[in-house]
Design an enzyme around this catalytic site. Structure first.
Site, mmCIF file in Angstrom:
data_model
loop_
_atom_site.group_PDB
_atom_site.id
_atom_site.type_symbol
_atom_site.label_atom_id
_atom_site.label_comp_id
_atom_site.label_asym_id
_atom_site.label_seq_id
_atom_site.Cartn_x
_atom_site.Cartn_y
_atom_site.Cartn_z
ATOM 1 N N ASN A 6 0.853 -1.196 0.000
ATOM 2 C CA ASN A 6 0.000 0.000 0.000
ATOM 3 C C ASN A 6 0.887 1.244 0.000
ATOM 4 O O ASN A 6 2.114 1.138 -0.080
ATOM 5 C CB ASN A 6 -0.959 -0.029 1.199
ATOM 6 C CG ASN A 6 -0.204 -0.128 2.497
ATOM 7 O OD1 ASN A 6 0.603 0.736 2.832
ATOM 8 N ND2 ASN A 6 -0.425 -1.209 3.243
ATOM 9 N N ASP B 144 -4.555 -6.092 4.914
ATOM 10 C CA ASP B 144 -5.600 -6.954 5.468
ATOM 11 C C ASP B 144 -5.597 -8.338 4.813
ATOM 12 O O ASP B 144 -6.023 -9.307 5.421
ATOM 13 C CB ASP B 144 -6.973 -6.299 5.277
ATOM 14 C CG ASP B 144 -7.146 -5.122 6.231
ATOM 15 O OD1 ASP B 144 -6.732 -5.241 7.392
ATOM 16 O OD2 ASP B 144 -7.665 -4.068 5.801
HETATM 17 O O1 PMT Z 1 3.260 5.953 6.551
HETATM 18 P P1 PMT Z 1 2.773 7.302 6.036
HETATM 19 O O2 PMT Z 1 3.047 7.489 4.573
HETATM 20 O O3 PMT Z 1 3.280 8.448 6.861
HETATM 21 O O4 PMT Z 1 1.175 7.310 6.155
HETATM 22 C C1 PMT Z 1 0.566 7.353 7.431
HETATM 23 C C2 PMT Z 1 -0.635 6.409 7.520
HETATM 24 C C3 PMT Z 1 -1.729 6.910 6.609
HETATM 25 C C4 PMT Z 1 -0.230 4.982 7.128
HETATM 26 C C5 PMT Z 1 -1.097 6.414 9.024
HETATM 27 O O5 PMT Z 1 -1.447 7.709 9.393
HETATM 28 C C6 PMT Z 1 -2.264 5.476 9.248
HETATM 29 O O6 PMT Z 1 -3.420 5.824 9.096
HETATM 30 N N1 PMT Z 1 -1.961 4.193 9.629
HETATM 31 C C7 PMT Z 1 -2.958 3.109 9.769
HETATM 32 C C8 PMT Z 1 -3.360 2.591 8.439
HETATM 33 C C9 PMT Z 1 -4.313 1.411 8.547
HETATM 34 O O7 PMT Z 1 -3.911 0.296 8.316
HETATM 35 O O8 PMT Z 1 -5.520 1.697 8.956
HETATM 36 P P2 PMT Z 1 -6.698 0.578 9.129
HETATM 37 O O9 PMT Z 1 -7.888 1.406 9.351
HETATM 38 O O10 PMT Z 1 -6.677 -0.363 7.989
HETATM 39 O O11 PMT Z 1 -6.288 -0.224 10.425
HETATM 40 C C10 PMT Z 1 -6.734 0.116 11.734
HETATM 41 C C11 PMT Z 1 -5.665 -0.181 12.761
HETATM 42 O O12 PMT Z 1 -5.469 -1.602 12.853
HETATM 43 C C12 PMT Z 1 -4.303 0.410 12.435
HETATM 44 O O13 PMT Z 1 -3.734 0.857 13.633
HETATM 45 C C13 PMT Z 1 -3.521 -0.772 11.866
HETATM 46 O O14 PMT Z 1 -2.137 -0.663 12.154
HETATM 47 C C14 PMT Z 1 -4.137 -1.965 12.584
HETATM 48 N N2 PMT Z 1 -4.177 -3.201 11.785
HETATM 49 C C15 PMT Z 1 -4.805 -3.217 10.569
HETATM 50 C C16 PMT Z 1 -4.888 -4.405 9.863
HETATM 51 C C17 PMT Z 1 -4.301 -5.557 10.393
HETATM 52 N N3 PMT Z 1 -4.340 -6.696 9.721
HETATM 53 N N4 PMT Z 1 -3.692 -5.515 11.584
HETATM 54 C C18 PMT Z 1 -3.631 -4.359 12.284
HETATM 55 O O15 PMT Z 1 -3.070 -4.327 13.386
#
Ligand code: PMT
Length: 409
Positions: free
Chosen positions: A208, A278
């Protein structure tokens, strides 16, 4: 952090004196008012005019010159300064100060300083290793003087080894560190950053747009505030201006999960800024997939949800998640906060200009378990990191004193 700080930059006579110009510019860019003091030898390498032009202040070179009216220069400056940094610091200057010699403006000023003095040494590797220099460094450290570097690498004298002036970014980071309150001292923080990379075959992968900038900013700021930091990061092109952060590189979500679990029990706080994939390919092929004429169907399976697993065995941990959303920001973030059993979630609408992936800035809303929301404007990722850490500090204090949830959000 350096805004309105009065900083004295002492420049001594080494080839790295030209790098002090860049250091001056970086300090000025951050809002510091910099006064340059040069030794006689330093003026052989760089003209005082260069420093004077870039600092906007007169450069002080002579002991017996009056400063602002009739006051004595070195005493006046030493009184108003918040910090003195000597870069480059030669073997000669270290030796003089370690032995209490004050025979020019710079050395005299050091004796009058009541605020931190930072040395950034630069010299030939054999000089640096000599017992004279090492004894002087130990002596200066024992008196409370601080050091950054020297770094390893190619040296101006033609050799290589430890003796280069530390990188300017490292010197700046050390200066910022000196000015930072250590309100996370005693806390062990695990930060994740960057994307994960899910292999399809030996050539291709799914990933990503995360660059790791947000996570790196959090790691840097947490360390600056005194925490012990482990940074678990997916592939990225960033470098940290600090060497005292434990950095562990991973590729896939599964690898990230395994390393996070290994360190979980031993840490107090987890901040998951990584954009964890994911899904991953159901099978990773050992051979390159050959081009065919028709379509190619790639079957995906779910990756472990790391943060959810952490939330299930939360114990005394403080858990901070991020939510990267393209619609229904607050609803989705609120749901993730609950589902993953988090204390805080940082929601970013990654469709907004200046927010999310790859930028040096972010626009976030911070939600807590009690439904409170703190909306932040466009800020640098360093500033966002600091505000998230302010919230973490409040949670740490609440835990330590067994207090109800903090009122001030
Ligand atoms: O790295 P940069 O270019 O500076 O960009 C920053 C960012 C956009 C990546 C950062 O600000 C951000 O939003 N990070 C989280 C991105 C994400 O995966 O969001 P999500 O909504 O899909 O996941 C929710 C949370 O669960 C996140 O804390 C993620 O780390 C965690 N997660 C998600 C999927 C997974 N399989 N395991 C997880 O632990």
């Amino acid at each position: 952090m350096l805004r309105n700080k009065e900083i004295i930059l002492g420049v001594t006579g080494g080839i790295a004196a030209y790098k002090a110009v860049e250091l001056l510019r970086e300090m000025v860019k951050r809002g510091a008012n910099v006064h340059v003091v040069m030794t006689k030898n330093a003026q052989q390498f760089v003209s005082p005019l260069t420093f004077e032009t870039l600092s906007g202040n007169p450069v002080l070179c002579e002991m017996f010159r009056l400063f602002r009216g009739s006051k004595i220069g070195h005493v006046t400056l030493a009184d108003i300064a918040d910090l003195m940094v000597i870069a480059p610091a030669t073997a000669n200057i270290l030796g003089k100060i370690a032995n209490g010699i004050a025979d020019d403006l710079l050395t005299t000023m050091v004796m009058a300083m009541k605020v931190p003095v930072l040395f950034a040494p630069s010299m030939n590797v054999n000089m640096w290793q000599s017992s004279f220099v090492q004894n002087n460094v130990e002596r200066l450290k024992a008196h409370g003087y601080q050091f950054i570097g020297p770094a390893e690498g190619d040296l101006a004298c033609g050799g290589a080894g430890r003796g280069r002036l530390a990188d300017i970014a490292e010197i700046i980071e050390k200066i910022e560190d000196i000015f930072t309150k250590k309100d996370l001292q005693g806390q062990r923080i695990l930060v994740t950053a960057g994307p994960t990379l899910e292999a399809i075959d030996p050539i291709r992968y799914i990933t990503n747009r995360s660059t790791g900038k947000m996570g790196f900013a959090l790691a840097k700021m947490a360390r600056r505030r005194g925490a012990e930091v482990t940074l678990i990061t997916g592939p990225n092109y960033l470098s940290l201006p600090r060497r005292d952060i434990q950095q562990i590189s991973v590729h896939s979500a599964q690898q990230m999960r395994d390393v996070v679990m290994e360190y979980y029990e031993d840490c107090h706080i987890v901040i998951m800024a990584a954009a964890v994939a994911d899904f991953r390919p159901q099978n990773t092929l050992q051979e390159k997939i050959k081009k065919t004429n028709g379509t190619y169907i790639l079957k995906l399976e779910k990756n472990p949800d790391i943060l959810k697993e952490l939330g299930e065995k939360k114990g005394e941990h403080i858990l901070v998640g991020f939510a990267a959303e393209t619609s229904e920001l607050m609803e989705n973030a609120g749901q993730k906060l609950k589902e993953k059993n988090l204390d805080i979630i940082v929601a970013n609408d990654v469709t907004q200009p200046g927010a999310g992936f790859g930028t040096d800035t972010n626009i976030v809303k911070i939600l807590d378990v009690r439904g409170r929301v703190r909306k932040l404007p466009l800020l640098s990722k360093d500033e966002v990191a600091n505000i998230i850490l302010d919230q973490v500090v409040k949670l740490v204090r609440k835990k330590q004193r067994n207090l109800p949830w903090p009122r001030n959000w």
